[in-house]
Design a protein around this motif. Structure first.
Motif, PDB file in Angstrom:
ATOM      1  N   UNK A  66      83.863  44.088  22.191  1.00  0.00           N
ATOM      2  CA  UNK A  66      84.891  44.187  22.334  1.00  0.00           C
ATOM      3  C   UNK A  66      86.106  43.695  21.271  1.00  0.00           C
ATOM      4  N   UNK A  67      85.910  43.239  20.076  1.00  0.00           N
ATOM      5  CA  UNK A  67      87.068  42.883  19.004  1.00  0.00           C
ATOM      6  C   UNK A  67      86.870  43.566  18.330  1.00  0.00           C
ATOM      7  N   UNK A  68      85.545  44.420  17.838  1.00  0.00           N
ATOM      8  CA  UNK A  68      85.238  45.104  17.280  1.00  0.00           C
ATOM      9  C   UNK A  68      86.121  46.506  17.437  1.00  0.00           C
ATOM     10  N   UNK A  69      86.279  47.177  18.846  1.00  0.00           N
ATOM     11  CA  UNK A  69      86.613  48.096  19.254  1.00  0.00           C
ATOM     12  C   UNK A  69      88.348  47.753  19.217  1.00  0.00           C
TER      13      UNK A  69
ATOM     14  N   UNK B 159      80.470  32.277   8.166  1.00  0.00           N
ATOM     15  CA  UNK B 159      79.762  33.551   7.691  1.00  0.00           C
ATOM     16  C   UNK B 159      78.663  34.335   9.003  1.00  0.00           C
ATOM     17  N   UNK B 160      78.747  33.486   9.684  1.00  0.00           N
ATOM     18  CA  UNK B 160      78.037  33.486  11.010  1.00  0.00           C
ATOM     19  C   UNK B 160      78.345  35.537  11.167  1.00  0.00           C
ATOM     20  N   UNK B 161      79.421  35.315  11.539  1.00  0.00           N
ATOM     21  CA  UNK B 161      80.403  36.819  12.094  1.00  0.00           C
ATOM     22  C   UNK B 161      80.165  37.581  11.317  1.00  0.00           C
ATOM     23  N   UNK B 162      80.372  37.118   9.864  1.00  0.00           N
ATOM     24  CA  UNK B 162      80.476  37.649   8.713  1.00  0.00           C
ATOM     25  C   UNK B 162      78.576  38.967   8.632  1.00  0.00           C
ATOM     26  N   UNK B 163      78.029  38.345   9.065  1.00  0.00           N
ATOM     27  CA  UNK B 163      75.778  38.794   9.603  1.00  0.00           C
ATOM     28  C   UNK B 163      76.621  39.840  10.409  1.00  0.00           C
ATOM     29  N   UNK B 164      76.828  38.766  11.572  1.00  0.00           N
ATOM     30  CA  UNK B 164      77.004  40.080  12.780  1.00  0.00           C
ATOM     31  C   UNK B 164      78.130  41.447  12.536  1.00  0.00           C
ATOM     32  N   UNK B 165      79.107  41.129  11.538  1.00  0.00           N
ATOM     33  CA  UNK B 165      79.380  42.201  11.979  1.00  0.00           C
ATOM     34  C   UNK B 165      79.691  43.143  10.237  1.00  0.00           C
ATOM     35  N   UNK B 166      79.025  42.355   8.906  1.00  0.00           N
ATOM     36  CA  UNK B 166      78.898  43.243   8.631  1.00  0.00           C
ATOM     37  C   UNK B 166      80.199  43.605   7.604  1.00  0.00           C
ATOM     38  N   UNK B 167      80.183  44.393   6.283  1.00  0.00           N
ATOM     39  CA  UNK B 167      81.089  44.136   5.422  1.00  0.00           C
ATOM     40  C   UNK B 167      83.054  45.208   5.892  1.00  0.00           C
TER      41      UNK B 167
END
Ligand code: ADP
Ligand code: MG
Length: 669
Positions: A460-463, A494-502
Motif C-alpha cells: 500500500x505504501x509502495x503504491x 535495513x530490512x525495509x531496504x531489502x524489501x523494497x530494493x533501491x
C-alpha cells in the motif's frame, strides 16, 4: 546524608555507576527518590519444565545437574550448565559471568527466572535471574518495582541504591501541615514515597501514587500562582498600532487559503489583547493540524508592523528549522526579516545574530531554548510565541516573558485537555480554542491490523509512493534489555531496504542523531528526497510535510492513545487522502478495544476521554497521555481529582504551605 547530596555519597555508588545514573537524569539523592517505578511485577509461581512455553517469561525450580562449563570465544566468555526437574531439563547460558563457576554448584537447587527459547535440540534460558528457593518465596510475597533502565544499570542496582536511602524517603518533608493533610484525607508524603518504592499492598500503593500526583500538581500550581501574581494585569507596553491592524488584511490575502472560523476567532482574541490595556498571556489550544501556526504568524505580523520584535520558541531544532523556513517564505514579501538561532550555530554566527538582534536588524527570531539564554538580548521584544508549549516548564515560560520588559506571550498547544482542567493547568493564561479543521481536509482513513498485514501495508505504501506521496513508519519499541531503540530503527530500515530494493528511498531518524543530521534528514524528507522515513517517536511534535500521506505505526499497542493521535497528525496535513495504519502486535482484547477508538475517531478530545475510560484498575500509571507535561507520576486525566484538590489547597492555604517557588535569576535576564 542529605537529599541534595550527589548519589556518589550513597554506599556502593562509585563514579562509574554515578555516570550511568546521570544518563537517567539522576544526579542527587532527591532525583533518585523521585525516580518512580514504571511498573510493578509480581513473581509468578514456578512451572514444571515440561509446561514451559518458549518466548514466555517464566520461573522454574530446578537442580543443577552438570558442572559449570566455561567457554571463551573471541568476544565473549560463555558460562553454561544444565538444570532439571522431574519433567525435563533446560540449559542455562550466561555471558561474561565467569564468577558463576564459584557460585553455582552441581546438586544445588534454584529458582530460575527468564525467557526460555528453543536452541537446537534443547531449551535454553539466557542470562536468567536465579534465586535460592527461600529467597524466591520472599520475592513472591511482594510486588517488585520496575525502574526505568539504561544500559549497564540493572533494576537490582537501582533498587538496592534506593533501599540505602529509604530512611531519607520516610523522612521527606511534607509541604502540607497535618491538619490540612487530614482535611483532604491524604497520607503523609514520606509514607507515600516509601510505598511507591517498596509497595506492600495494592490499595495502599494506589493511594500513595495519588498522593505523589497531588504533590506534583501542588508544586506546579504553586509555581503557576507565583508566575500569575507577578504577571497578572501588567500594563501593555507593546501596544499594537492601528496601522498594523489595517495591514493584517494584506497578510491574509497573501495566504494560499482562507482562515477557518476558529482561526479567525483566535486572531481576533489576539488582536483585542494586543491593542488592549494589558499584556497578553494567551494559550491557543487546537488539535493537531488545526492550523495554529498561521495564527501565531498573524500575531507576529501585528507585532513587527507595530515596530517591535517577535520571538518564536519551539522544543526541537528540527521544528525550529521548519518554522524558520515557513516564516521566511511568508514574511519576505512584507520586508520582515526572520532569523534562526539554535544551539547549532557557530559561535561567530551567534555573535552576529546577537548583535543584529540588539540593533533591531532582526524582526523575528525563531529558535529553541537558545532564545532565552542570557546572551540573547532584544532591542524591543514585543511578542514571544511558544509552540507546542508542553515541553517547556513554568520556569522557562517565566524567563522568556521576562525578557525585554514584559512582552506579550502566546502559547500554542495540541494537548487535548478538557476545558475544566485546562483552566487549572493554565491558570495564568487566557485560552482560545480552535475547534475545527481547515476546509477541504479529507478525514484520515485508519486501520488497525495484526502483523500478518505488514506485507500488504508495504504494498500500500509502495503504491502511495508511486503516486508521488511519502510515508512515515514509526518503528517498534523495544523490550527492555534486548537492544536499543536506535539499533532497532537501523535494523528495521535495513530490512525495509531489502524489501523494497533501491527504487524506494528510505532513511531513518532517531533521537541520538545530531541536530544537524536530524534537520538534514527532515529537510530532505520535506523536499521530497526521501520516500519512507523510518523513525522513533522523535517526529511526534509539530513536523509538517503535507505530501506525506501514510503513517504506519508498529507496536501501536504500546503507545498511549493521545500519543498515537499526535503521531497520526503527521499525515492528513494536505489535501490528499491520508492513511494511518496501526499495527497491533499483541491482539489482546484490551489493545483491540483501545485501538478501535482511534480507528473510529479523529477527534483528540474524544480520544483522550475514551483512553481514560478504558483504563483498567491495575493500570497504575496509565500510559502517559501527554509525556510532555512536566509531571513525573501525575497524569492530568488519571488524577484529575487530585489536580482539582491541589487547586483548592492552593486557593485556600497557599500561605500555609511549606514550599518555595521556582526561582528565576532576575539579574541574568
Ligand atoms: P498545527 O495546528 O498542527 O500546528 P499547522 O499550523 O502546522 O497545524 O497547519 C497544518 C497545515 O495546514 C499546514 O500545511 C498549513 O499550511 C495548513 N493550513 C493551516 N490553516 C489552513 C486553512 N485555513 N486552510 C487550509 N490549510 C490550512
Ligand atoms: Mg504546530
Amino acid at each position: 546524608m542529605n537529599l541534595s547530596d550527589s548519589i556518589v555519597s550513597v554506599k556502593g555508588i562509585g563514579d562509574k555507576t554515578a555516570k550511568l545514573f546521570a544518563k537517567l537524569g539522576i544526579f542527587t539523592i532527591d532525583d533518585l527518590i523521585r525516580t518512580y517505578p514504571r511498573n510493578y511485577i509480581e513473581y509468578s509461581e514456578p512451572r514444571r519444565i515440561k509446561d514451559i512455553v518458549p518466548g514466555e517469561r517464566c520461573a522454574i525450580t530446578a537442580k543443577v545437574v552438570t558442572t559449570v562449563e566455561v567457554k571463551k570465544t573471541r568476544r565473549l566468555t560463555i558460562v553454561s550448565f544444565s538444570v532439571s526437574d522431574t519433567t525435563g531439563s533446560v540449559r542455562m547460558v550466561f555471558f561474561n559471568s565467569t564468577f558463576l563457576r564459584s557460585v553455582i554448584r552441581k546438586g544445588d537447587t534454584y529458582v530460575f527466572v527468564g525467557t526460555p527459547k528453543v536452541s537446537g535440540s534443547f531449551i535454553a534460558m539466557e542470562m536468567p535471574e536465579y534465586y535460592p528457593i527461600y529467597k524466591y518465596s520472599q520475592l513472591r510475597s511482594v510486588m517488585q518495582p520496575v525502574y526505568p533502565l539504561t544500559a549497564g544499570l540493572t533494576n537490582n542496582v537501582i533498587r538496592k541504591t534506593i533501599k540505602e536511602v529509604s530512611y531519607l524517603i520516610e523522612g521527606l518533608n511534607d509541604p502540607l501541615p497535618d491538619d490540612i493533610r487530614s482535611e483532604y484525607g491524604l497520607m503523609p508524603l514520606g509514607r507515600a514515597a516509601f510505598n511507591v518504592h517498596f509497595p506492600r499492598d495494592m490499595e495502599e500503593l494506589k493511594e500513595s501514587i495519588r498522593r505523589l500526583a497531588f504533590d506534583e500538581f501542588l508544586h506546579f500550581l504553586y509555581d503557576i500562582k507565583t508566575l500569575r501574581d507577578s504577571n497578572v494585569r501588567q500594563e501593555n507596553l507593546h501596544m499594537v498600532s492601528d496601522e498594523a491592524v489595517s495591514l493584517l488584511g494584506d497578510f491574509f490575502n497573501a495566504l494560499p487559503f482562507n482562515l477557518t472560523k476558529g482561526q479567525m476567532d483566535a486572531v481576533n482574541d489576539i488582536k483585542a489583547d494586543m491593542t488592549g490595556a494589558f499584556t497578553m498571556n494567551r494559550l491557543i489550544q487546537g488539535d493537531v493540524g488545526s492550523g495554529k501556526t498561521v495564527v501565531a504568524e498573524a500575531a507576529l505580523f501585528l507585532t513587527v508592523k507595530s515596530g517591535y520584535q517577535g520571538a518564536l520558541m519551539v522544543p526541537t531544532e528540527v521544528l525550529a528549522r521548519q518554522h524558520f523556513n515557513d516564516l521566511s517564505k511568508t514574511f519576505s514579501a512584507f520586508g520582515i526579516k526572520v532569523e534562526l538561532l539554535t544551539g547549532n550555530n557557530t559561535a561567530k554566527e551567534k555573535r552576529e545574530i546577537y548583535e543584529r538582534l540588539k540593533e533591531g536588524d532582526i524582526d523575528i527570531l525563531v529558535g529553541t531554548h537558545a532564545l532565552i539564554q542570557d546572551k540573547t538580548e532584544y532591542k524591543n521584544l514585543g511578542l514571544a510565541v511558544i509552540d507546542e508549549q508542553h515541553r517547556f516548564g513554568v520556569n522557562q515560560r517565566k524567563k522568556l516573558s521576562a525578557k525585554g520588559g514584559s512582552p506579550h506571550t502566546l502559547i500554542m498547544s495540541a494537548t487535548p485537555i478538557p476545558r475544566t482542567l485546562a483552566i487549572i493547568i493554565y491558570a495564568d493564561l487566557d485560552i482560545s480554542v480552535i475547534n475545527e479543521m481547515p476546509k477541504g481536509r479529507k478525514k484520515i482513513k485508519n486501520c488497525v491490523v495484526d502483523t500478518s498485514y505488514r506485507k500488504t501495508a508495504y504494498k500500500f505504501i509502495y503504491d502511495e509512493i508511486k503516486k508521488g506521496h511519502q510515508a512515515y513508519i514509526i518503528c517498534p519499541m523495544i523490550e527492555e534489555g534486548e537492544q536499543t531503540d536506535i539499533e532497532n530503527v537501523i535494523d528495521y530500515s535495513y530490512g525495509l531496504s531489502d524489501h523494497f530494493g533501491k527504487e524506494v528511498r528510505i532513511e531513518y531518524l532517531h533521537g541520538k542523531l545530531t541536530e544537524d543530521e536530524k534537520s538534514g534528514i527532515m529537510k530532505k524528507f520535506t523536499d521530497g528526497g526521501i520516500d519512507i522515513l523510518v523513525s522513533t517517536t522523535v517526529i511526534e511534535v509539530g513536523i509538517n510535510n503535507p505530501n506525506a500521506t501514510v503513517i504506519m505505526i508498529e507496536n501501536s499497542e504500546r503507545f498511549g492513545l493521545a500519543q498515537l493521535h499526535q503521531l497520526r497528525g503527521r499525515v492528513g496535513r494536505g489535501n490528499a487522502q491520508s492513511y494511518a495504519i496501526f499495527i497491533d502486535t499483541k491482539q489482546s482484547k484490551e489493545s483491540k478495544e483501545r485501538l478501535s477508538v482511534l480507528e473510529n475517531s479523529n477527534d483528540g478530545f474524544f480520544i483522550a476521554k475514551e483512553d481514560l475510560r478504558l483504563r483498567g484498575p491495575g493500570d497504575f500509571f496509565g500510559i502517559r497521555q501527554s509525556g510532555e507535561m512536566p509531571f513525573n507520576i501525575a497524569d492530568i486525566y488519571n488524577h484529575a481529582d487530585m489536580l482539582k484538590m491541589a487547586q483548592e489547597v492552593i486557593i485556600k492555604y497557599s500561605d500555609r504551605l511549606n514550599m518555595s517557588s521556582v526561582t528565576v535569576n532576575e539579574t541574568t535576564i
